[in-house]
Design an enzyme around this catalytic site. Sequence first.
Site, short mmCIF file in Angstrom:
data_model
loop_
_atom_site.label_atom_id
_atom_site.label_comp_id
_atom_site.label_asym_id
_atom_site.label_seq_id
_atom_site.Cartn_x
_atom_site.Cartn_y
_atom_site.Cartn_z
N PHE A 33 0.81 -1.22 0.00
CA PHE A 33 0.00 0.00 0.00
C PHE A 33 0.84 1.27 0.00
O PHE A 33 1.87 1.37 0.68
CB PHE A 33 -0.92 0.02 1.24
CG PHE A 33 -1.94 -1.09 1.25
CD1 PHE A 33 -2.42 -1.64 0.07
CD2 PHE A 33 -2.44 -1.58 2.46
CE1 PHE A 33 -3.37 -2.65 0.08
CE2 PHE A 33 -3.38 -2.59 2.47
CZ PHE A 33 -3.84 -3.14 1.28
N GLU A 35 0.01 5.86 -0.68
CA GLU A 35 -1.06 6.86 -0.46
C GLU A 35 -2.19 6.73 -1.49
O GLU A 35 -3.32 7.12 -1.20
CB GLU A 35 -0.49 8.29 -0.50
CG GLU A 35 0.24 8.70 0.77
CD GLU A 35 1.72 8.30 0.72
OE1 GLU A 35 2.08 7.42 -0.12
OE2 GLU A 35 2.50 8.86 1.50
N HIS A 37 -3.50 3.90 -2.62
CA HIS A 37 -4.44 2.91 -2.06
C HIS A 37 -5.20 3.52 -0.88
O HIS A 37 -6.41 3.30 -0.73
CB HIS A 37 -3.68 1.68 -1.54
CG HIS A 37 -2.95 0.91 -2.59
ND1 HIS A 37 -1.58 0.86 -2.65
CD2 HIS A 37 -3.40 0.14 -3.60
CE1 HIS A 37 -1.22 0.09 -3.66
NE2 HIS A 37 -2.30 -0.36 -4.25
N GLU A 148 -7.52 5.92 -11.09
CA GLU A 148 -7.52 6.26 -12.52
C GLU A 148 -6.14 6.12 -13.16
O GLU A 148 -6.01 6.31 -14.35
CB GLU A 148 -8.00 7.71 -12.70
CG GLU A 148 -9.49 7.85 -12.57
CD GLU A 148 -9.98 9.26 -12.83
OE1 GLU A 148 -9.15 10.18 -13.00
OE2 GLU A 148 -11.21 9.44 -12.84
N ARG A 187 5.15 -0.26 -8.05
CA ARG A 187 6.32 -0.58 -8.88
C ARG A 187 7.37 0.52 -8.86
O ARG A 187 8.49 0.29 -9.35
CB ARG A 187 5.88 -0.89 -10.31
CG ARG A 187 5.18 -2.24 -10.44
CD ARG A 187 4.95 -2.63 -11.89
NE ARG A 187 4.54 -4.02 -12.05
CZ ARG A 187 3.28 -4.42 -12.28
NH1 ARG A 187 2.31 -3.53 -12.35
NH2 ARG A 187 3.01 -5.70 -12.43
#
Length: 290
Positions: A33, A35, A37, A148, A187
């Site tokens: 996780f 920010e 998420h 998005e 990633r």
Amino acid sequence: MDIITDPHALQTRAFEWRCAGMKTALVPTMGYFHEGHLALMDHGRTNSDKLMVSLFVNPTQFGPSEDLDSYPRDAERDAQLARDAGVDALFMPAPESMFATDHGTWVEVPGLAAGLCGATRPTHFRGVATVVAKLLVLAMPTMAIFGEKDFQQLSVIRRMVRDLMLPTTVVGRPIVREPDGLAKSSRNAYLTSGERRQAPALFKGLVLAHNMVMGGEQDVDVLKKYVISYYTENLPDGELDYLEFVDPESLALLTRVNAPCRVAVAMRLGKARLIDNLCIDPSDRLVSEK
Ligand code: PAF
């Protein structure tokens, strides 16, 4: 917070909540996780009675030469962050409980999955659509919330939910960025410090395209030429996968930007494959000229 590993235990819990008339939200994730998420969880918590988060590194959306084994994982830290974010149920299934060895049913949205990331990741969106369909059937949430940043993924999921008439509203939330503009991504952990210094140029190239459209340029060939030469200069270690201007609904490639569109980019940078996108609405130009 309940940690649930058995898919049918999640289904039972979610069914009870929904039968009790509660509004439920699901944030599907692959963990590690950041920010981005946490912003999705925050939206779910403030807009529902019960918040579920799934943490599942879905093997079926990785190609044979992709980073399934090295994908960053930290379940303990994630569980603590989820707890702090007010999550009611964290669903962490084992891969074999989600995909039996003779699993044979796939959900495909070929029209939207063929281009952009699908061109170099031909089975990726089939894996995403299938696992999200399963998660929605298990959690049957009132709303499912996605970022998005994965714009094509969001389009595929919206279409799948509409076509299969799943009883869930798909909510897309804005990209969360680092102060220098780089979109947050699990990633990003792959980037070396030199690559990390170059990485913000990915977004800056999209802003350049946006500013050119605001300045009156509509020809996609011209826009691409400028952005690609910006990348050559500012992201010398990057290897461009694609830079496209697409219709936000159909994802069809555009040759002119004379209506709202998305400019989307994917770039390999060292071990990471980074994606980003930006909405460009040429009518903003007319508004600002008034
Ligand atoms: O965006 C992701 O993290 C994944 O693609 C998703 C939606 C959780 C499906 O595995």
